[in-house]
Design a protein around this motif. Structure first.
Motif, PDB file in Angstrom:
ATOM      1  N   UNK A   1      -3.454  20.227  12.217  1.00 39.10           N
ATOM      2  CA  UNK A   1      -2.405  19.213  12.165  1.00 39.10           C
ATOM      3  C   UNK A   1      -1.808  19.079  13.560  1.00 39.10           C
ATOM      4  N   UNK A   2      -1.758  17.845  14.056  1.00 33.45           N
ATOM      5  CA  UNK A   2      -1.257  17.579  15.405  1.00 33.45           C
ATOM      6  C   UNK A   2       0.019  16.741  15.304  1.00 33.45           C
ATOM      7  N   UNK A  34       5.863  25.098   9.158  1.00 30.75           N
ATOM      8  CA  UNK A  34       4.681  25.394   8.358  1.00 30.75           C
ATOM      9  C   UNK A  34       3.953  26.634   8.859  1.00 30.75           C
ATOM     10  N   UNK A  35       3.915  26.841  10.168  1.00 30.31           N
ATOM     11  CA  UNK A  35       3.305  28.061  10.714  1.00 30.31           C
ATOM     12  C   UNK A  35       4.027  29.295  10.181  1.00 30.31           C
ATOM     13  N   UNK A  36       5.337  29.215  10.139  1.00 27.96           N
ATOM     14  CA  UNK A  36       6.123  30.338   9.635  1.00 27.96           C
ATOM     15  C   UNK A  36       5.912  30.503   8.129  1.00 27.96           C
ATOM     16  N   UNK A  49      -0.313  31.907  13.190  1.00 28.03           N
ATOM     17  CA  UNK A  49       0.185  32.128  14.537  1.00 28.03           C
ATOM     18  C   UNK A  49       0.124  30.875  15.395  1.00 28.03           C
ATOM     19  N   UNK A  50      -0.994  30.138  15.312  1.00 25.12           N
ATOM     20  CA  UNK A  50      -1.222  29.052  16.268  1.00 25.12           C
ATOM     21  C   UNK A  50      -1.322  27.657  15.668  1.00 25.12           C
TER      22      UNK A  50
END
Length: 410
Positions: A236-237, A250-252, A257-258
């Motif tokens: 997802x950009x 969403x990463x959390x 991590x990335x």
């Protein structure tokens, strides 16, 4: 297995559209003497469109396009205490056919044989199995196990072929009536179709599916073949500051991590993720009634957001606009990657339900789709359609089942 048998097997699985037309006109033989000479067999075809939320089944007579019966199982409730996927869905569907389909009511089950194709929302392995991450926390469907199962009417299933759900959608897209079953998102799209050009399907539902179809320029009469893709799991950009914050959220949430996949945003569950993010960021804008509906909706949270977006709920509407813009951006990305001059088909359950957010030059979908900088002009060559029917997965599964049936019994 000999090389000649292997070649025939490949032909049965990846038969061209031209060959499929022959199969559909002839059909596999509905009555055939079995190997022991004990009597005739009654053959039926089952097509399944197995998504993350629902499992849709349809029964057909060989060579017929119209279904004898269709039925949808909600996966969450059907699989709650099930022995296996096929015991939860396929077995009760076939039992329902015996009760409700007139020509099957008095059938001797020992003479029944069923050829099935299930189009499944996951990567199908070469051993005819698939692990579906979007069903009940993870679910394996095993076509070979279904064929070997002798539990009641499941013993009638002589072939159960699994294909990726978007392989089903791709073949089903070839069966669309472009005058009645699609919306041109770019005017004049039908006239732009290149008969030799690649075709692409991108569709958001419970997840985000993609596939592509190609035709040989040397032997175009052989028609299109469809290939699966897991393009819904590309990165997802973010396209703006708020989406950058969404990415970090969403990463959390998912312990990444990335990166997170675009499906975390562009899907029914993605819409729920976007709403959760906005509700946390803007607590003063949360509508308590809508939020309570959302919290109690289980795997239908995206539907709650979509329903209230149409009703004008501020936060739900913002979530819908953000998700739909990401949808348009991803469809545009796929158009740049494949340049599908044969047609880009926006499929999936979310498309017809939210066409008002997709259609029109100023819609969040189209603005994001066309926002491709220096290569924006490339999209002018791509016919773009929103598919307004949700049964193309079943259509494609039926075509594949017909091929298997023809190979086995013709």
């Amino acid at each position: 297995m000999s090389s000649s048998t292997s070649a025939l097997g490949s032909l049965a699985l990846f038969a061209t559209v031209a060959a499929a037309a022959t199969i559909l006109s002839k059909g596999c033989k509905p009555e055939k003497e079995d190997a022991s000479g004990s009597g005739s067999k009654s053959t039926y075809i089952v097509a399944g469109d197995i998504g993350g939320t629902n499992s849709r089944f349809a029964l057909y007579s060989p060579g017929k396009r119209d279904s004898l019966i269709t039925y949808t199982f909600p996966n969450e409730s059907a699989l709650k205490d099930a022995k296996s996927y096929h015991h939860a869905t396929l077995k009760p569907f076939l039992e329902k056919c015996l009760v409700e389909v007139d020509q099957m009511k008095n059938i001797d089950v020992s003479t029944l044989r069923v050829v099935a194709c299930l189009a499944t929302a996951g990567p199908v392995k070469t051993n005819n199995t698939v692990y579906m991450t979007n069903i009940a926390g993870g679910c394996t469907i095993d076509g070979n196990e279904i064929e070997m199962c002798q539990d009641g009417i499941l013993g009638s299933v002589v072939r159960c072929k699994l294909v990726n759900d978007f392989v089903g959608q791709g073949y089903g897209a070839l069966d669309l009536d472009l005058d009645t079953e699609v919306v041109e998102l770019i005017p004049g799209s039908k006239a732009k179709i290149d008969d030799l050009g690649p075709k692409v399907c991108v569709g958001a539902g419970t997840g985000l599916g993609q596939c592509f179809l190609t035709k040989s320029s040397l032997k175009p009469e052989l028609g299109y073949e469809c290939y699966p893709s897991e393009g819904g799991h590309v990165d997802f950009v973010p396209r703006g500051e708020l989406e950058v914050e969404l990415l970090e959220y969403l990463k959390k949430k998912f312990g990444c991590k990335n990166r997170v996949s675009v499906e975390r945003v562009v899907s029914g569950r993605g819409l729920a993720n976007v709403y959760e993010f906005l509700a946390e960021k803007f607590p003063d804008r949360v509508d308590k009634d809508v939020h309570n509906q959302f919290l109690q909706a289980g795997d239908q949270q995206g539907g709650v957001v979509g329903y209230n977006a149409v009703k004008g709920s501020s936060l739900a509407l913002q979530a819908m606009n953000l998700m739909i813009a990401a949808y348009g951006a991803e469809v545009g990305n796929a158009s740049l990657k494949f340049i599908p001059t044969g047609g880009m088909y926006v499929t999936g359950g979310l498309t017809p339900k939210n066409i008002t957010f997709i259609q029109g030059d100023k819609s969040p979908f189209m603005e994001a789709y066309l926002d491709k900088g220096r290569l924006g002009d490339v999209l002018d060559t791509v016919p773009l359609f929103a598919v307004m029917t949700e049964d193309i997965g079943l259509r494609g599964a039926r075509v594949c089942a017909e091929r298997e049936c023809n190979y086995l019994f013709a």
